[in-house]
Design a protein around this motif. Structure first.
Motif, short mmCIF file in Angstrom:
data_model
loop_
_atom_site.label_atom_id
_atom_site.label_comp_id
_atom_site.label_asym_id
_atom_site.label_seq_id
_atom_site.Cartn_x
_atom_site.Cartn_y
_atom_site.Cartn_z
N HIS A 159 -8.31 22.25 -27.46
CA HIS A 159 -7.45 22.03 -26.45
C HIS A 159 -6.40 20.86 -26.41
O HIS A 159 -4.99 21.07 -25.88
N HIS A 163 -2.22 20.83 -26.25
CA HIS A 163 -1.19 19.81 -25.52
C HIS A 163 -0.02 19.27 -26.30
O HIS A 163 1.07 19.33 -25.95
N SER A 206 -4.51 12.69 -20.66
CA SER A 206 -4.91 13.78 -19.69
C SER A 206 -6.11 13.20 -19.33
O SER A 206 -6.28 12.02 -19.19
N GLY A 207 -6.80 14.04 -18.43
CA GLY A 207 -7.93 13.48 -17.64
C GLY A 207 -9.21 13.38 -18.35
O GLY A 207 -10.10 12.48 -17.98
N ALA A 254 0.89 8.48 -7.99
CA ALA A 254 2.18 8.11 -8.55
C ALA A 254 3.58 8.34 -7.68
O ALA A 254 4.37 7.66 -7.96
N VAL A 340 -1.13 13.59 -17.82
CA VAL A 340 -0.45 12.23 -17.33
C VAL A 340 1.01 12.01 -17.85
O VAL A 340 1.72 11.39 -17.47
N ASN A 343 3.78 11.84 -15.66
CA ASN A 343 4.09 10.65 -14.82
C ASN A 343 5.61 10.20 -15.22
O ASN A 343 5.92 9.82 -16.08
N ASP A 373 -3.01 21.57 -17.56
CA ASP A 373 -3.58 22.80 -18.39
C ASP A 373 -2.97 24.33 -18.26
O ASP A 373 -2.75 24.64 -16.89
#
Ligand code: KG4
Ligand code: ZN
Length: 409
Positions: A159, A163, A206-207, A254, A340, A343, A373
């Motif tokens: 994964h 990204h 990421s999360g 944010a 993220v 942001n 995602d």
């Protein structure tokens, strides 16, 4: 090469069809369909992603999402033959063994396979980790079943690699991003041209992850540093929860931060350490202690100031470590990947500091719609593996919740 990609590592059921060409020297991609069915509404009341609910939702979503993705890519065709050939019939039966544990998926899957023709794709790609194993398994078994029924090779994708590769994709040029249920958009026929010049460093935020990765070439990943506790996105989400901003609160925090001042002196964990690791749990706790001393209910101005100050502390660390990695490894490209990345402050401050200190290093950002995602990024990453004929063995392919990026050959 036409790639059908499947992503179910967390709470998005995503399927995309992408076209790729140019090989390792000049890879270019076109997204022909990109469907994302979000489960946020299901998990929201639990305040986070519940693995077993994600598993159930993926089972429910996969066939409709696949239909939509093939339809958007103009690859969905009804079966002409009323009576199936014995081989096709046998394959539809065999799907039962592969989807033994995905009972809710089996019936719609059999119906789908008997109703539609095998699409003109070359490869099936699927995320095999990292992520929530009950969620990953659904996508993997679904991909195995399709690969068997359609007799297509399978590629397993990390994964995080997706990204990284997401910066090579363009959503605006030639793609339709369908958030179900939405009307279809007509894709334009263009390939995106952007380039990663090696060596490259990726900042992945990421999360679930925060890491700096060195790439000396395609498929060569070396983790330089990572978070020792919470991921950056996780810290955003947890702080947002403390502020009562809902789930997932990162983007809400944010937005609120835009109205606040950055004066609250929250810590910048590990800023001074010489390594490239991160830590966000102390920062999160500092926000908690600060809030415990405030009078409730929190007024809007306080919420905005805490958001802005927390965000600035996180951005300071992310930017400083990326600059340190740049000094140490002298990359020619810096890639940003993960949720993220959307942001604005992180983007703007990193861009500005890089321009000042390393004007020759190019920064590649994913488009906003592709930062979170999706399966298009999984398909794009799969192109490199498929070009090297690095296919997965369907018999041994399994979900790996803690899969790490590694130096693959
Ligand atoms: O990559 P991603 O979509 O999913 C994972 O692989 O984890 O990242 C999701 C994370 C969430 O924690 C979310 O709150 C965060 O990305 N996020 C943001 C922003 N947009 C999404 N965090 C800070 N600022 C944003 N604008
Ligand atoms: Zn992700």
């Amino acid at each position: 090469m036409k790639i059908l990609a499947i992503e179910t590592s967390c709470d998005e059921t995503a399927i995309a069809v992408i076209e790729a060409r140019g090989g390792f020297r000049k890879p270019v991609f076109r997204i022909t369909s990109n469907v994302v069915a979000s489960q946020i509404a299901v998990h929201r009341k639990w305040g986070g992603v519940v693995p077993n609910l994600a598993n159930r939702e993926h089972q429910k979503n996969l066939v409709p999402v696949l239909k939509r993705a093939l339809q958007d890519a103009a690859l969905l065709q009804n079966s002409k033959i009323k009576i199936q050939k014995p081989k096709v019939k046998r394959n539809i039966q065999r799907v039962g063994a592969i989807l033994e544990r995905e009972k809710d998926l089996l019936k719609p899957m059999r119906k789908f396979l008997s109703r539609y023709q095998k699409p003109e794709i070359d490869v099936i790609a699927v995320t095999n980790g990292p992520g929530l194993e009950p969620a990953l398994w659904v996508g993997i078994n679904f991909a195995k079943a399709l690969a068997m029924a359609w007799n297509k090779p399978l590629v397993a994708i990390n994964h995080m690699e997706g990204h990284i590769i997401s910066v090579l994709l363009s959503q605006n040029q030639g793609s339709s991003n369908t958030k179900l249920p939405m009307s279809k958009q007509i894709p334009e026929n263009k390939f995106k041209k952007s380039k990663i010049v090696f060596p490259a460093i990726a900042l992945l935020v990421s999360g679930g992850h925060t890491e700096l990765v060195l790439m000396k070439n395609w498929l060569r990943y070396n983790i330089l540093g990572q978070t020792l506790d919470d991921a950056a996105g996780e810290a955003f989400d947890k702080v947002a929860k403390m502020l009562g901003l809902g789930y997932p609160g990162g983007p809400v925090l944010a937005r609120l931060a835009e109205k606040g001042k950055t004066g609250i002196p929250f810590p910048r964990p590990m800023l001074a350490s010489k390594d490239l690791n991160f830590s966000f749990s102390g920062l999160k706790t500092a926000v908690l202690y600060f809030l415990q001393k405030q009078r409730r209910p929190f007024h809007r101005g306080l919420l905005a100031d805490v958001s802005a100050s927390f965000q600035q502390a996180a951005v300071d660390v992310l930017v400083a470590k990326t600059l340190r990695a740049t000094t140490m490894h002298e990359p020619r490209t810096i890639v940003l990947g993960g949720g993220v990345t959307a942001n604005n402050e992180l983007q703007a401050q990193l861009q500005q500091k890089l321009a000042n200190k390393f004007p020759n290093v190019r920064l590649l950002l994913p488009e906003k719609a592709l930062a979170s995602d999706n399966a298009a990024m999984v398909g794009a990453a799969a192109y490199f593996h498929a070009t090297k004929k690095a296919f997965a063995n369907p018999r041994t392919l399994k979900a790996q919740g803690n899969l790490r990026l590694s130096f693959s050959s």
